[in-house]
Design a protein around this motif. Structure first.
Motif, PDB file in Angstrom:
ATOM      1  N   ARG A 335       0.851  -1.285   0.038  1.00 29.76           N
ATOM      2  CA  ARG A 335      -0.071  -0.154  -0.055  1.00 29.76           C
ATOM      3  C   ARG A 335       0.919   1.270  -0.133  1.00 29.76           C
ATOM      4  O   ARG A 335       2.144   1.291   0.520  1.00 29.76           O
ATOM      5  CB  ARG A 335      -0.949  -0.051   1.377  1.00 29.76           C
ATOM      6  N   PRO A 336       0.450   2.325  -0.581  1.00 33.43           N
ATOM      7  CA  PRO A 336       1.153   3.597  -0.449  1.00 33.43           C
ATOM      8  C   PRO A 336       1.872   3.888   0.767  1.00 33.43           C
ATOM      9  O   PRO A 336       2.991   4.518   0.676  1.00 33.43           O
ATOM     10  CB  PRO A 336       0.092   4.645  -1.010  1.00 33.43           C
ATOM     11  N   GLU A 337       1.292   4.078   1.780  1.00 36.29           N
ATOM     12  CA  GLU A 337       1.685   4.286   3.350  1.00 36.29           C
ATOM     13  C   GLU A 337       2.748   3.357   3.590  1.00 36.29           C
ATOM     14  O   GLU A 337       3.642   3.789   4.419  1.00 36.29           O
ATOM     15  CB  GLU A 337       0.794   4.277   4.238  1.00 36.29           C
ATOM     16  N   GLN A 338       2.693   2.149   3.122  1.00 43.78           N
ATOM     17  CA  GLN A 338       3.835   1.183   3.595  1.00 43.78           C
ATOM     18  C   GLN A 338       5.088   1.677   2.808  1.00 43.78           C
ATOM     19  O   GLN A 338       6.452   1.638   3.329  1.00 43.78           O
ATOM     20  CB  GLN A 338       3.411  -0.300   3.112  1.00 43.78           C
ATOM     21  N   VAL A 339       4.867   1.853   1.546  1.00 41.80           N
ATOM     22  CA  VAL A 339       6.191   2.610   0.866  1.00 41.80           C
ATOM     23  C   VAL A 339       6.657   3.922   1.415  1.00 41.80           C
ATOM     24  O   VAL A 339       7.929   4.260   1.454  1.00 41.80           O
ATOM     25  CB  VAL A 339       5.757   2.805  -0.745  1.00 41.80           C
ATOM     26  N   THR A 393       5.206  12.056   5.423  1.00 38.80           N
ATOM     27  CA  THR A 393       4.759  11.999   6.854  1.00 38.80           C
ATOM     28  C   THR A 393       3.309  12.138   6.865  1.00 38.80           C
ATOM     29  O   THR A 393       2.466  11.412   7.354  1.00 38.80           O
ATOM     30  CB  THR A 393       5.271  13.136   7.518  1.00 38.80           C
ATOM     31  N   LEU A 394       2.689  12.972   5.701  1.00 39.29           N
ATOM     32  CA  LEU A 394       1.274  13.123   5.632  1.00 39.29           C
ATOM     33  C   LEU A 394       0.642  11.975   5.074  1.00 39.29           C
ATOM     34  O   LEU A 394      -0.789  11.777   5.558  1.00 39.29           O
ATOM     35  CB  LEU A 394       0.967  14.279   4.855  1.00 39.29           C
ATOM     36  N   VAL A 395       1.244  11.254   4.015  1.00 35.85           N
ATOM     37  CA  VAL A 395       0.742   9.825   3.843  1.00 35.85           C
ATOM     38  C   VAL A 395       0.563   9.101   4.778  1.00 35.85           C
ATOM     39  O   VAL A 395      -0.688   8.426   5.014  1.00 35.85           O
ATOM     40  CB  VAL A 395       1.478   9.496   2.590  1.00 35.85           C
TER      41      VAL A 395
END
Length: 407
Positions: A335-339, A393-395
């Motif tokens: 997922r994007p936040e994991q990247v 950080t915001l993601v």
């Protein structure tokens, strides 16, 4: 009766020695890799040892990468360009294989990893994921072999972290498309044979496959860089670039397209940053063992050992995080936040390792006779490109709270 400290059968026999500890892999992460993965890593290290490391300090000092085409063909011959993609001449290897390759490439120089990353994870990935069959057949085999070089045009002079506000425009003119706009900080730009350019249309943001010999396209190089100097960085200028109707990537509309490509490239950075960190730590460790002050090597002083130990811990943590994300990408996907977790943590920690290593080398730390200052200045760019620390950080914050805080 045995005491708590006596463990029968555990006493080492006389003359028996423990396995030698690898000071750059104290946790034994290598034991988690398969023989095939180690072979990929060794092959990349071999080409870097022969074709990059002896020359990269000079390239960096001169601010050029004079052998970019020769290097692209050599890396393509090894199967490193688009190596995680399937078909069309691509190697179809795993995410972990790709990550290990990025680690070794960036252990030599961030600019070399950027060459491979932009080629495979941005330009080739965009065509592979969203292109037509004709586009794939036309470009991907040549790009995989390093016979054609690609670049990725998203960032603009006034719009970096906010790609939704991009100004590059593509308008219909009969059956053709006409593109006008500017892109900035484009790796491979002035040596590219093809550019994947993202532009605003009446339908939304679309991607276009732009041969760089198209009239109206130019890519002036960006000068005066003090980071990523062994890398080609350019502006893209599009003045009335006329393209046929089939130049558009047909399978995506909107920012989902370019952002998914960026996530592919960011994944490689998660690994690559640890390569730069490993190189800096290894250099500092060797230097500390040889440099004498007050009658003994500085490696014997407590404060130096504290620095070395802290660097080793952060290198271990970052490499384990990269490996975990790679296994997950190969399994269920990322997922994007994991990247974002990986990119945010690993680049910051790698930069911290390089800065600490620089202090161990003292005045020699600013000399290109050692790789530390080169890695440190390169990572200053890696820290902010493909997503600044603030944006990642915001993601992560949005994933945790469900509340977007970008505006």
């Amino acid at each position: 009766m045995s005491t708590a400290t006596e463990k029968p059968g555990k006493t080492e026999k006389p003359g028996k020695t423990r396995p030698k500890v690898d000071p750059l892999d104290l946790a034994g992460i290598d034991d988690l890799l398969s023989p095939e993965e180690k072979a990929v890593r060794a092959a990349v290290r071999q080409v870097c040892d022969a074709s990059v490391d002896p020359y990269v300090a000079e390239w960096f000092e001169k601010g050029e990468l004079p052998v970019v085409r020769e290097l692209a063909r050599e890396l393509g011959g090894l199967g490193l360009l688009g190596m995680h993609l399937e078909g069309y001449g691509c190697a179809g290897m795993s995410a972990v294989d790709y990550g290990l390759a990025c680690l070794e490439l960036e252990a030599s120089d961030s600019g070399i990893r950027s060459l491979v990353s932009v080629q495979g994870s941005l330009a080739m990935y965009a065509v592979h994921r969203y292109g037509s069959e004709e586009q794939k057949r036309q470009w991907l085999p040549r790009m995989a072999a390093g016979e054609a070089i690609g670049c990725f045009g998203l960032t603009e002079p006034d719009h970096g972290s906010d790609p939704g506000s991009l100004r590059t425009r593509a308008r219909r003119d009969g059956s053709d498309w006409v593109l006008d706009g500017r892109k900035m900080w484009i790796t491979n730009g002035s040596v590219a044979d093809v550019a994947v350019v993202w532009a605003r249309t009446d339908e939304g943001v679309r991607g276009f496959v732009v041969p760089t010999d198209t009239p109206g396209f130019s890519a002036p190089p960006i000068k005066h860089k003090l980071s990523l100097r062994a890398s080609v960085t350019s502006e893209l200028v599009l003045d009335g670039v006329r393209l046929p109707a089939d130049a558009v990537l047909p399978e995506v509309v909107g920012l989902r397209g370019p952002l998914s490509c960026l996530n592919e490239a960011r994944y490689g950075i998660v690994w690559g940053a640890m390569g730069a960190a490993r190189s800096a730590l290894g250099t500092a460790l060797e230097y500390a063992g040889q440099r004498e002050q007050f009658g003994r090597p500085i490696a014997g002083f407590q404060m130096t050992q504290e620095k070395l130990a802290n660097m080793a811990v952060e290198l271990t943590n970052g490499t384990l995080l990269a490996l975990h994300l790679g296994r997950r990408k190969d399994g269920v996907g990322l997922r994007p936040e994991q990247v974002s977790i990986g990119k945010l943590n690993n680049v910051a920690k790698a930069l911290e390792i390089c800065r600490t290593a620089r202090t161990i080398l003292g005045a020699n730390g600013i000399s290109l006779e050692y790789p530390v200052i080169r890695h440190m200045t390169n990572l200053e760019s890696v820290l902010t490109y493909e997503g600044t620390p603030e944006m990642h950080t915001l993601v992560i914050g949005q994933a945790m709270t469900g509340i977007p805080a970008f505006r």
